[in-house]
Design an enzyme around this catalytic site. Sequence first.
Site, PDB file in Angstrom:
ATOM      1  N   THR A  72     -22.689 -29.705 -76.322  1.00  0.00           N
ATOM      2  CA  THR A  72     -21.394 -29.802 -75.648  1.00  0.00           C
ATOM      3  C   THR A  72     -21.047 -28.487 -74.957  1.00  0.00           C
ATOM      4  O   THR A  72     -21.207 -27.422 -75.541  1.00  0.00           O
ATOM      5  CB  THR A  72     -20.293 -30.123 -76.687  1.00  0.00           C
ATOM      6  N   GLU A 137     -11.602 -34.383 -84.277  1.00  0.00           N
ATOM      7  CA  GLU A 137     -13.013 -34.270 -84.669  1.00  0.00           C
ATOM      8  C   GLU A 137     -13.308 -32.790 -84.872  1.00  0.00           C
ATOM      9  O   GLU A 137     -13.294 -32.012 -83.920  1.00  0.00           O
ATOM     10  CB  GLU A 137     -13.907 -34.871 -83.586  1.00  0.00           C
TER      11      GLU A 137
END
Length: 231
Positions: A72, A137
């Site tokens: 990411t 998350e």
Amino acid sequence: MDSPSPVGADAPLPSPPAAGRGRYAVKECFLTLQGEGVQAGSRAVFLRFAGCNLWSGREQDRGTAVCGFCDTDFVGTDGTGGGKFGSAGQLARHVAALWGEGRERRLVVITGGEPMLQLDEELVEQLHEQGFRVAVETNGTLPAVAGIDWICVSPKAGSEVVQRVGDELKLVWPQEGIDPAQLERWAFDHFLVQPMDCDERQAALEAAIRLAMDRPRWRLSLQAHKAAGLR
Ligand code: SF4
């Protein structure tokens, strides 16, 4: 934390705030479908905070980072719908504008990087005022603030997880140094095993299937957004 890409790419986006000093640094923020975990398939605004405490985000640091398999980009504030936001209210209104009309089943998924570096109770409250359920998350190395509606912890080998209570434990697998039997003692409602997205993808998938077959507490979670071409 991994997550899907924007949907409705042609839809006009609200203007990001002017560059400058801001209380919240947001890498990107967009409307999409949640791609993984228990809430997979749900319409959601994804809010990705910049920065992580387990990796700088620079490739030259990957070899020495606690978390070395991240896929990411969480560096900076230059992504779709990203920017610096001066107040919780301003950021919550930005999220609401991305959702658009209607207050039914509003869901914001706050991720990163590591969201607990920036998320605070005031932002949770402001998002609630805008009608959102707030899902997070996190890698679990920082305690979650009060008021969050859905806590998903994804533990990383070599880190100390302090957030051992929540809704969903998402284990990216395989990870040397993590014992699933130990994680089962933590207080989560759902235990999910997700194959690591890496060069040995098939081996990771087989390892995840094996874990779910051997230990029925665990459910296999696949990244539906990737299969659906959302990223
Ligand atoms: S903890 Fe999550 S965001 Fe941070 S480096 Fe690891 S996978 Fe990436």
